[in-house]
Motif scaffolding. Structure first.
Motif, mmCIF file in Angstrom:
data_model
loop_
_atom_site.group_PDB
_atom_site.id
_atom_site.type_symbol
_atom_site.label_atom_id
_atom_site.label_comp_id
_atom_site.label_asym_id
_atom_site.label_seq_id
_atom_site.Cartn_x
_atom_site.Cartn_y
_atom_site.Cartn_z
ATOM 1 N N TRP A 280 7.946 13.920 -0.198
ATOM 2 C CA TRP A 280 7.503 13.251 1.021
ATOM 3 C C TRP A 280 6.001 13.044 0.955
ATOM 4 N N HIS A 281 5.565 11.802 1.176
ATOM 5 C CA HIS A 281 4.135 11.493 1.084
ATOM 6 C C HIS A 281 3.576 10.970 2.395
ATOM 7 N N GLY A 282 4.363 11.000 3.451
ATOM 8 C CA GLY A 282 3.859 10.599 4.753
ATOM 9 C C GLY A 282 4.190 9.183 5.154
ATOM 10 N N GLY A 283 4.937 8.468 4.348
ATOM 11 C CA GLY A 283 5.304 7.092 4.680
ATOM 12 C C GLY A 283 4.363 6.088 4.069
ATOM 13 N N GLY A 284 4.679 4.810 4.246
ATOM 14 C CA GLY A 284 3.873 3.748 3.650
ATOM 15 C C GLY A 284 4.199 3.569 2.180
ATOM 16 N N ALA A 285 3.308 2.901 1.473
ATOM 17 C CA ALA A 285 3.535 2.626 0.053
ATOM 18 C C ALA A 285 3.650 3.926 -0.734
ATOM 19 N N LEU A 286 4.464 3.902 -1.779
ATOM 20 C CA LEU A 286 4.607 5.067 -2.631
ATOM 21 C C LEU A 286 3.274 5.420 -3.284
ATOM 22 N N PRO A 287 3.052 6.705 -3.556
ATOM 23 C CA PRO A 287 1.856 7.073 -4.318
ATOM 24 C C PRO A 287 1.910 6.467 -5.719
ATOM 25 N N ASP A 288 0.739 6.217 -6.272
ATOM 26 C CA ASP A 288 0.648 5.807 -7.671
ATOM 27 C C ASP A 288 0.728 7.023 -8.586
ATOM 28 N N VAL A 289 0.247 8.157 -8.072
ATOM 29 C CA VAL A 289 0.208 9.402 -8.832
ATOM 30 C C VAL A 289 0.685 10.530 -7.928
ATOM 31 N N VAL A 290 1.477 11.454 -8.473
ATOM 32 C CA VAL A 290 1.795 12.683 -7.749
ATOM 33 C C VAL A 290 1.502 13.865 -8.662
ATOM 34 N N THR A 291 0.987 14.943 -8.057
ATOM 35 C CA THR A 291 0.849 16.207 -8.761
ATOM 36 C C THR A 291 1.839 17.189 -8.157
ATOM 37 N N MET A 292 2.301 18.146 -8.978
ATOM 38 C CA MET A 292 3.310 19.086 -8.502
ATOM 39 C C MET A 292 3.048 20.467 -9.088
ATOM 40 N N ASN A 293 3.447 21.497 -8.334
ATOM 41 C CA ASN A 293 3.457 22.871 -8.817
ATOM 42 C C ASN A 293 4.799 23.492 -8.478
ATOM 43 N N LYS A 294 5.201 24.528 -9.211
ATOM 44 C CA LYS A 294 6.592 24.978 -9.103
ATOM 45 C C LYS A 294 6.777 26.389 -8.552
ATOM 46 N N ALA A 295 5.727 26.997 -8.018
ATOM 47 C CA ALA A 295 5.892 28.355 -7.501
ATOM 48 C C ALA A 295 6.982 28.408 -6.440
ATOM 49 N N HIS A 296 7.087 27.335 -5.634
ATOM 50 C CA HIS A 296 8.131 27.227 -4.624
ATOM 51 C C HIS A 296 8.586 25.779 -4.548
ATOM 52 N N SER A 297 9.807 25.570 -4.057
ATOM 53 C CA SER A 297 10.383 24.219 -4.014
ATOM 54 C C SER A 297 9.642 23.290 -3.066
ATOM 55 N N THR A 298 8.806 23.835 -2.194
ATOM 56 C CA THR A 298 8.037 22.994 -1.269
ATOM 57 C C THR A 298 6.824 22.363 -1.936
ATOM 58 N N HIS A 299 6.666 22.582 -3.236
ATOM 59 C CA HIS A 299 5.503 22.050 -3.952
ATOM 60 C C HIS A 299 5.882 21.094 -5.082
ATOM 61 N N TYR A 300 7.165 20.810 -5.238
ATOM 62 C CA TYR A 300 7.575 19.907 -6.317
ATOM 63 C C TYR A 300 8.952 19.344 -6.020
ATOM 64 N N THR A 301 9.344 18.363 -6.796
ATOM 65 C CA THR A 301 10.697 17.840 -6.755
ATOM 66 C C THR A 301 11.145 17.537 -8.175
ATOM 67 N N ASP A 302 12.399 17.790 -8.452
ATOM 68 C CA ASP A 302 12.964 17.435 -9.759
ATOM 69 C C ASP A 302 13.320 15.951 -9.834
ATOM 70 N N TYR A 303 13.244 15.275 -8.678
ATOM 71 C CA TYR A 303 13.688 13.886 -8.638
ATOM 72 C C TYR A 303 12.635 12.993 -7.974
ATOM 73 N N PRO A 304 11.437 12.896 -8.552
ATOM 74 C CA PRO A 304 10.453 11.977 -7.980
ATOM 75 C C PRO A 304 10.936 10.536 -8.097
#
Length: 271
Positions: free
Chosen positions: A88-112
């Motif tokens: 989730w990026h807040g709506g509007g156009a998709l991000p061009d870049v996303v960063t992710m971390n995996k300590a918890h599922s609230t910080h990444y997605t396996d299906y960007p």
């Protein structure tokens, strides 16, 4: 710790602009260059520095709090970066870049979304440390690996601090940081004008630990995140010399020319 210096050394060894310097920025944020004899970082007034952008009226970066640990950063040329992106990026156009971390599922997605052009994971799925130093438009994004080390779980290089460099601003997102930073870490991070710091005080680090890092980095703007129900005063008490600004808006627009003189914690709407 030498392994963590490799990407910093690669980016910092800029003695003269490369032939294609008009097309890509070089790091202006790396403090480690100051410690290496005969090495200098390209000037802030270089091809993509703030002077050129200011002349074109394009020297501002807008940062919007989305939720949890996700901020949306929009560069002067419209490049959109979502931090610790979990879908989730807040709506509007998709991000061009996303960063992710995996300590918890609230910080990444396996299906960007496959339409997102650049997906940067703070860990290396193949093992070892993740290494990122990529340019997208007028933005340079790089990382500094840190360890996952909470509640009996240890994973070397499982998290990353991501640094976004745009319009002469150095913007750092600590991710799901679990431990104090070493001198090598600080050197690889370099200068941070804007610091995004988790302030939950339990799942990441204690308020005193995060306060120590904020004091050491001494960024002009500190943007808290990852707060849950933790009173923000617990974090603020660790950095009493910082000013505090509470905003009714979820966004802030910054430039290298307009950064506050006194380090300031900015609490955006929703934090």
């Amino acid at each position: 710790m030498l392994r963590r210096l490799i990407p910093a050394l690669f980016l910092a060894l800029v003695v003269a602009p490369a032939a294609d310097a008009q097309e890509r920025p070089v790091s202006t944020c790396l403090a480690i260059a100051d410690r290496l004899p005969g090495v200098r970082v390209a000037s802030l007034d270089g091809p993509l520095g703030p002077t050129r952008l200011a002349q074109n009226g394009r020297d501002e970066v807008t940062i919007t709090f989305v939720n949890h640990a996700t901020y949306l950063i929009e560069s002067a040329e419209g490049v959109r970066i979502a931090t610790d992106y979990a879908g989730w990026h807040g709506g509007g156009a998709l991000p061009d870049v996303v960063t992710m971390n995996k300590a918890h599922s609230t910080h990444y997605t396996d299906y960007p979304d496959p339409a997102i052009g650049t997906v940067l994971r703070g860990w290396n799925p193949e093992g070892g440390a993740a290494r990122h130093a990529v340019t997208v438009g007028d933005v340079l994004i790089r990382n500094v690996p840190t360890d996952i080390n909470r509640f009996g779980t240890f994973e070397a290089d499982g998290n990353s601090i991501f640094i976004v460099e745009a319009s002469g601003l150095c913007i750092g997102h600590l991710g799901h940081l679990h431990h104090k930073l070493t001198e090598e870490d600080y050197a690889a991070i370099g200068r941070l004008d804007v610091l995004m710091v988790p302030v939950d005080g339990s799942w990441t680090m204690s308020p005193s630990g995060m306060g120590e890092i904020a004091q050491r980095l001494h960024s002009s703007v500190v943007l808290p995140m990852h707060r849950f129900r933790t009173p923000i005063e617990r974090f603020l008490a660790q950095i009493p010399d910082f000013a505090v600004e509470r905003r009714n808006e979820a966004s802030i627009t910054l430039s290298a020319r307009t950064l506050p003189r006194q380090p300031t914690v900015v609490l955006l709407a929703g934090v």
